[in-house]
Enzyme design. Structure first.
Site, PDB file in Angstrom:
ATOM      1  N   GLU A 147      44.641  40.636  52.383  1.00 52.91           N
ATOM      2  CA  GLU A 147      45.095  40.431  51.009  1.00 52.91           C
ATOM      3  C   GLU A 147      46.540  40.891  50.847  1.00 52.91           C
ATOM      4  O   GLU A 147      46.908  42.000  51.232  1.00 52.91           O
ATOM      5  CB  GLU A 147      44.206  41.160  50.011  1.00 52.91           C
ATOM      6  N   THR A 181      46.673  35.293  42.966  1.00 53.64           N
ATOM      7  CA  THR A 181      47.714  34.886  42.014  1.00 53.64           C
ATOM      8  C   THR A 181      48.239  36.052  41.184  1.00 53.64           C
ATOM      9  O   THR A 181      49.406  36.058  40.802  1.00 53.64           O
ATOM     10  CB  THR A 181      47.199  33.780  41.078  1.00 53.64           C
ATOM     11  N   PHE A 182      47.401  37.038  40.896  1.00 53.74           N
ATOM     12  CA  PHE A 182      47.856  38.216  40.148  1.00 53.74           C
ATOM     13  C   PHE A 182      48.967  38.933  40.894  1.00 53.74           C
ATOM     14  O   PHE A 182      50.011  39.271  40.337  1.00 53.74           O
ATOM     15  CB  PHE A 182      46.680  39.173  39.898  1.00 53.74           C
ATOM     16  N   HIS A 206      42.231  34.283  45.680  1.00 58.27           N
ATOM     17  CA  HIS A 206      41.808  34.826  44.388  1.00 58.27           C
ATOM     18  C   HIS A 206      42.654  34.218  43.286  1.00 58.27           C
ATOM     19  O   HIS A 206      43.879  34.150  43.405  1.00 58.27           O
ATOM     20  CB  HIS A 206      42.023  36.341  44.338  1.00 58.27           C
ATOM     21  N   ARG A 212      44.763  40.282  34.007  1.00 63.07           N
ATOM     22  CA  ARG A 212      43.414  40.369  34.572  1.00 63.07           C
ATOM     23  C   ARG A 212      42.325  39.817  33.658  1.00 63.07           C
ATOM     24  O   ARG A 212      41.137  39.944  33.976  1.00 63.07           O
ATOM     25  CB  ARG A 212      43.053  41.822  34.941  1.00 63.07           C
ATOM     26  N   GLU A 241      38.701  36.209  39.803  1.00 63.14           N
ATOM     27  CA  GLU A 241      38.623  37.665  39.762  1.00 63.14           C
ATOM     28  C   GLU A 241      39.176  38.146  38.422  1.00 63.14           C
ATOM     29  O   GLU A 241      40.247  37.731  37.989  1.00 63.14           O
ATOM     30  CB  GLU A 241      39.435  38.276  40.909  1.00 63.14           C
TER      31      GLU A 241
END
Length: 298
Positions: A147, A181-182, A206, A212, A241
């Protein structure tokens, strides 16, 4: 139909049979095809039972995690590195035993804000350790998906380009990128371009909003992201997520700074996310068709 997954923390941070059954039921009922579990402890969960329940519902499963400080495989302390390797090996076994193929998350270093820069020695130590785990994971039919997270959650892999360099150094065929993407919204110069550049090395994805919460209510340019995914021919899972103080996990909520209650109704949230992702990908496919087709006069 798009392959869409959901993180189990949308449903619950617990791991009792009742909580797991509810998570699986909601996942299947709302049209998701994969459920992702984080920090699932085999000492607290009957893995054989859970694998059977996942299989009965026709779902796929992924496991995500972040290495703790005492298991940081980039550490200068060989004992800490060895402990991290053991944690990763056990996580690979969990993925295998649940019937999955993807281990994702912060696998290359400790998850959390660091107070020092990463050294070249730390990078090399991590690469060497993960390469050994990858060899054993390959035999288990499991991929390691690294990640790429923001600067406040790791000092190692903050961009897709850094992740690709790390993968090259491992020389392993079953190590891929886990894009989110966050995090990309914070670190990448252009999220769509980063996705295109990483095509072929992405193993897991994700989708989460800048705050969020509900998709489309923050600052992330989702049309550009969906366009990029369609352009590279992405046909694997897009996993939703989202976090809120409604559901708190002691291992993850503090590290990811979940201080606000961004939703209460997780079913409404998940239903909206599934529609949002499906429509976003469908729209991107329609756009791609329009720019490829000539539509000449009869």
């Amino acid at each position: 139909m798009s392959k869409i997954g959901v993180h189990s923390f949308v449903w619950s941070a617990g791991s009792s049979r009742g909580e797991l059954e509810t998570a699986l039921d909601n996942t299947q009922r709302l049209g998701y095809r994969l459920i992702e579990f984080s920090y699932l402890d085999p000492a607290q969960v009957d893995v054989k039972w859970l694998a059977g329940r996942i299989r009965e519902r026709g779902l796929d499963v992924a496991i995500s995690m972040g290495l703790p400080p005492e298991g940081d495989i980039s550490s200068a302390d060989p004992a800490i590195v060895a402990h991290g390797v053991d944690i990763l090996d056990r996580a690979v076994a969990l993925v295998r035993d649940l019937g999955g193929t993807k281990l994702a998350g912060i696998l290359s270093s400790a998850h959390g804000k660091q107070e020092h820069s990463l050294s070249r020695k730390g990078w090399d130590t991590s690469v060497a350790a993960l390469s050994k785990v990858a060899d054993r994971a390959r035999a288990a039919g499991v991929t390691l998906n690294l990640e790429i997270v923001n600067r406040f959650e790791s000092n190692m892999l903050n961009t897709a380009a850094q992740g690709m360099a790390y993968i090259r150094d491992t020389g392993a065929s079953n190590v891929f990128l886990h894009l989110d993407t966050f995090h990309m919204n914070i670190e990448e110069a252009d999220v769509g371009l980063a996705i295109r550049h990483a095509a072929g090395k992405i193993g897991y994805l994700h989708v989460g909003e800048s705050h969020r919460g509900y998709l489309g209510t923050g600052t992330i340019d989702f049309p550009a992201i969906f366009d990029a995914l369609v352009a590279i021919g992405w046909d694997d899972y897009v996993t939703f997520e989202s976090f809120s103080t409604t559901i708190v996990d002691k291992d993850l909520s503090l590290k990811t700074a979940i201080w606000r209650n961004l939703w209460d109704d997780n079913v409404a949230l998940a239903r909206h996310a599934h529609r949002f992702i499906e429509l976003g990908l469908e729209t991107a496919r329609l756009k791609q068709a329009l720019v490829r087709e000539a539509h000449l006069p009869a």
